[in-house]
Scaffold this motif. Structure first.
Motif: not given
Ligand SMILES: [Zn+2]
Length: 342
Positions: A50-53, A100-106, A122-131, A243-248
């Motif tokens: 999650x996000x603490x603050x 995807x990983x960041x979303x799963x970890x909120x 551009x669609x990827x950076x828009x996705x980053x922003x929109x999330x 990307x492979x390391x991020x979930x763990x």
């Protein structure tokens, strides 16, 4: 009686309208800076970090943060607080997996995007922003070391980088910048301050650009965090190993009690007109010794040498400065010994 009933109906209708308006205004206000909403999002994953603050950064003074470049100017983080940052992207395959990983970890991160990459995807950076992640800039084309270039060229790289990322995102981005390879110099740092841009360095460098395995990236991050206790973490969203390391990595951070802080700017980035940016570049492209750069001629800048000689002298000088700066320090081996690129 009938009139009273109609009045009540009218009032309830007005009340609902007012509520909707307020809700809309709230949504708009949350989108006024780079990145979408972070508070109030429900997270179904119980193991999520999650996000603490949310830490709001006032960029009006052009602050500098991070131990590697700006020794004593640290981000105001508490013990065990971490800010996740990604450089060099977006790159569809890797950035999507990271999102995807960041979303799963909120949780939320900051992406220092390269102008050319954002323009290409551009669609990827828009996705980053929109999330809801924060989007900053990392120059137009990621020159290896800006200290080997003239000031107007560096200035062009910064302005054009922001312009490209903002155009690709289609929304106001954050006035957050990071130097490629963390190679800054005084003139550029002053310029960033004048433009009210926050200059971000790093605290934790797991070295994911060195071809390390996901396990080693995790190990390096955790061992450095154990020593430092907190800080800005540098990762790259162009490296599949990252990307492979991020979930763990996120699970390991949560298990050890670390908390994620989301940095957002108080005000969005203010771009300068594209014509002016092109002018800055043309300013650089002249090789005539009489050309004025940043209000000074070559003669004033480089003491009467010809442009070619001046360029060579400038390069040699910055090489000398570089080796002097890092001689005998731990980072000399780590950063320059292996010619590592951040
Ligand atoms: Zn980079």
């Amino acid at each position: 009686m009938f009139l009273r009933f109609r009045c009540v109906k009218l009032f309830s209708f007005l009340f609902v309208c007012l509520g909707l308006l307020l809700f809309h205004a709230l949504l708009l206000s949350q989108h006024s800076y780079a990145g979408g909403p972070t508070k109030g999002e429900s997270c179904r994953n119980k193991g999520a970090i999650g996000v603490s603050r949310v830490l709001e950064i006032d960029t009006s003074t052009g602050p500098r943060y991070g131990r590697v470049q700006f020794k004593d100017q640290l981000l105001p983080l508490k013990h065990k607080e971490v800010v996740i940052t990604f450089d060099d992207g977006p790159l569809p395959s890797v950035t999507k997996s990271i999102l995807r990983t960041l979303k799963r970890h909120c949780t939320k991160a900051t992406f220092f995007a390269v102008g050319k990459m954002a323009k290409a995807y551009p669609q990827i950076i828009q996705k980053v922003y929109n999330e809801g992640h924060t989007v900053g800039a990392h120059t137009h084309s990621h020159p290896r070391d800006l200290r080997h270039h003239y000031f107007p060229y560096s200035r062009f790289q910064i302005e054009r980088g922001f312009q490209d990322v903002q155009t690709a995102t289609g929304r106001p981005i954050a006035p957050f910048f990071r130097f490629p390879g963390l190679h800054d110099y005084k003139e550029m740092n002053d310029y960033l301050s004048d433009r009210h841009i926050a200059n971000f360095s790093v605290d934790i460098v797991p070295g994911d650009t060195s071809g390390y395995s996901p396990a080693r990236i995790i190990r390096n991050t955790l061992s450095q965090l154990r020593r430092r206790g907190k800080g800005i973490l540098l990762l790259h969203d162009i490296k599949p190993a990252t990307a492979a390391a991020l979930p763990r990595l996120l699970s390991a951070l949560k298990a050890r009690g670390y908390k994620i802080v989301h940095i957002v700017p108080r005000k969005p980035f203010k771009p300068i007109p594209i014509a002016l940016i092109n002018m800055l570049y043309e300013d650089f492209s002249h090789k005539d010794p009489k050309t004025i750069i940043g209000g000074l001629t070559y003669r004033q800048l480089y003491g009467g040498k010809s442009a070619k000689k001046a360029k060579r002298a400038f390069r040699q000088q910055s090489h000398k400065k570089r080796s002097r700066k890092y001689r005998g320090k731990r980072y000399s081996k780590r950063v320059y010994g292996r010619k590592r690129r951040y």
